[in-house]
Design a protein around this motif. Structure first.
Motif, PDB file in Angstrom:
ATOM      1  N   CYS A 221       1.717   9.264  -5.991  1.00 27.42           N
ATOM      2  CA  CYS A 221       2.193  10.624  -5.735  1.00 27.42           C
ATOM      3  C   CYS A 221       3.177  11.070  -6.808  1.00 27.42           C
ATOM      4  O   CYS A 221       3.123  12.200  -7.276  1.00 27.42           O
ATOM      5  CB  CYS A 221       2.845  10.712  -4.361  1.00 27.42           C
ATOM      6  SG  CYS A 221       1.677  10.595  -3.004  1.00 27.42           S
ATOM      7  N   LYS A 222       4.095  10.187  -7.225  1.00 30.61           N
ATOM      8  CA  LYS A 222       5.061  10.524  -8.271  1.00 30.61           C
ATOM      9  C   LYS A 222       4.360  10.753  -9.603  1.00 30.61           C
ATOM     10  O   LYS A 222       4.724  11.653 -10.358  1.00 30.61           O
ATOM     11  CB  LYS A 222       6.107   9.417  -8.400  1.00 30.61           C
ATOM     12  CG  LYS A 222       7.070   9.387  -7.243  1.00 30.61           C
ATOM     13  CD  LYS A 222       8.074   8.280  -7.387  1.00 30.61           C
ATOM     14  CE  LYS A 222       8.970   8.221  -6.163  1.00 30.61           C
ATOM     15  NZ  LYS A 222       9.918   7.111  -6.211  1.00 30.61           N
ATOM     16  N   MET A 223       3.352   9.941  -9.895  1.00 32.22           N
ATOM     17  CA  MET A 223       2.616  10.119 -11.148  1.00 32.22           C
ATOM     18  C   MET A 223       1.866  11.442 -11.141  1.00 32.22           C
ATOM     19  O   MET A 223       1.819  12.148 -12.148  1.00 32.22           O
ATOM     20  CB  MET A 223       1.647   8.953 -11.357  1.00 32.22           C
ATOM     21  CG  MET A 223       2.319   7.654 -11.724  1.00 32.22           C
ATOM     22  SD  MET A 223       1.205   6.234 -11.807  1.00 32.22           S
ATOM     23  CE  MET A 223      -0.033   6.799 -12.957  1.00 32.22           C
ATOM     24  N   THR A 224       1.307  11.799 -10.001  1.00 35.19           N
ATOM     25  CA  THR A 224       0.578  13.066  -9.893  1.00 35.19           C
ATOM     26  C   THR A 224       1.522  14.245 -10.026  1.00 35.19           C
ATOM     27  O   THR A 224       1.217  15.222 -10.723  1.00 35.19           O
ATOM     28  CB  THR A 224      -0.168  13.133  -8.543  1.00 35.19           C
ATOM     29  OG1 THR A 224      -0.996  11.987  -8.412  1.00 35.19           O
ATOM     30  CG2 THR A 224      -1.012  14.382  -8.445  1.00 35.19           C
ATOM     31  N   GLU A 225       2.682  14.161  -9.377  1.00 32.42           N
ATOM     32  CA  GLU A 225       3.662  15.248  -9.479  1.00 32.42           C
ATOM     33  C   GLU A 225       4.170  15.419 -10.905  1.00 32.42           C
ATOM     34  O   GLU A 225       4.314  16.537 -11.385  1.00 32.42           O
ATOM     35  CB  GLU A 225       4.838  14.976  -8.537  1.00 32.42           C
ATOM     36  CG  GLU A 225       4.499  15.136  -7.082  1.00 32.42           C
ATOM     37  CD  GLU A 225       5.656  14.705  -6.168  1.00 32.42           C
ATOM     38  OE1 GLU A 225       6.717  14.322  -6.696  1.00 32.42           O
ATOM     39  OE2 GLU A 225       5.471  14.762  -4.945  1.00 32.42           O
TER      40      GLU A 225
ATOM     41  N   SER B 137       0.830  -1.202   0.000  1.00 35.06           N
ATOM     42  CA  SER B 137       0.000   0.000   0.000  1.00 35.06           C
ATOM     43  C   SER B 137       0.865   1.254   0.000  1.00 35.06           C
ATOM     44  O   SER B 137       0.568   2.224  -0.703  1.00 35.06           O
ATOM     45  CB  SER B 137      -0.932  -0.015   1.204  1.00 35.06           C
ATOM     46  OG  SER B 137      -1.723   1.132   1.231  1.00 35.06           O
ATOM     47  N   LYS B 138       1.949   1.247   0.771  1.00 31.55           N
ATOM     48  CA  LYS B 138       2.850   2.402   0.803  1.00 31.55           C
ATOM     49  C   LYS B 138       3.524   2.597  -0.544  1.00 31.55           C
ATOM     50  O   LYS B 138       3.625   3.723  -1.046  1.00 31.55           O
ATOM     51  CB  LYS B 138       3.894   2.234   1.889  1.00 31.55           C
ATOM     52  CG  LYS B 138       4.914   3.355   1.907  1.00 31.55           C
ATOM     53  CD  LYS B 138       5.527   3.568   3.224  1.00 31.55           C
ATOM     54  CE  LYS B 138       6.551   4.669   3.264  1.00 31.55           C
ATOM     55  NZ  LYS B 138       6.391   5.766   2.388  1.00 31.55           N
TER      56      LYS B 138
END
Length: 100
Positions: A91-95, A83-84
């Protein structure tokens, strides 16, 4: 309303079946590959917990209960780790999409 152990077993068994169904349906709503791996870990965890709940408590079954308890702890740890990793990838894809 007072519950005895046998009626609680039935309620827990039904709740665990509901968790299995929810764990199967959840990946269809996501496109991330790690979600499928998380699905199998969650299903395995719920199945082991169900076995622990349904097993008869007799001295001969002590080592089986200990083994199932250790396996469920291992599965829980793997679920948290996956999950982590899944959250970090999201988060990396969103950034990266925000920077583009």
């Amino acid at each position: 309303m007072i519950f005895d152990f046998s009626s609680l077993r039935v309620i827990l068994n039904d709740a665990l079946y509901a968790l299995i169904v929810l764990a199967i349906v959840k990946p269809f709503l996501s496109i991330i590959v790690l979600t499928t791996q998380l699905l199998f870990l969650e299903i395995g965890f719920v199945v082991i917990l169900r076995k622990l709940i349904l097993i008869e408590i007799i001295p001969e079954e002590l080592w089986l209960m200990v083994a199932l308890g250790l396996m469920s702890a291992l599965f829980f740890g793997l679920i948290l780790a996956t999950s982590k990793i899944n959250t970090d990838i999201c988060c990396k894809m969103t950034e990266s999409s925000l920077q583009s």
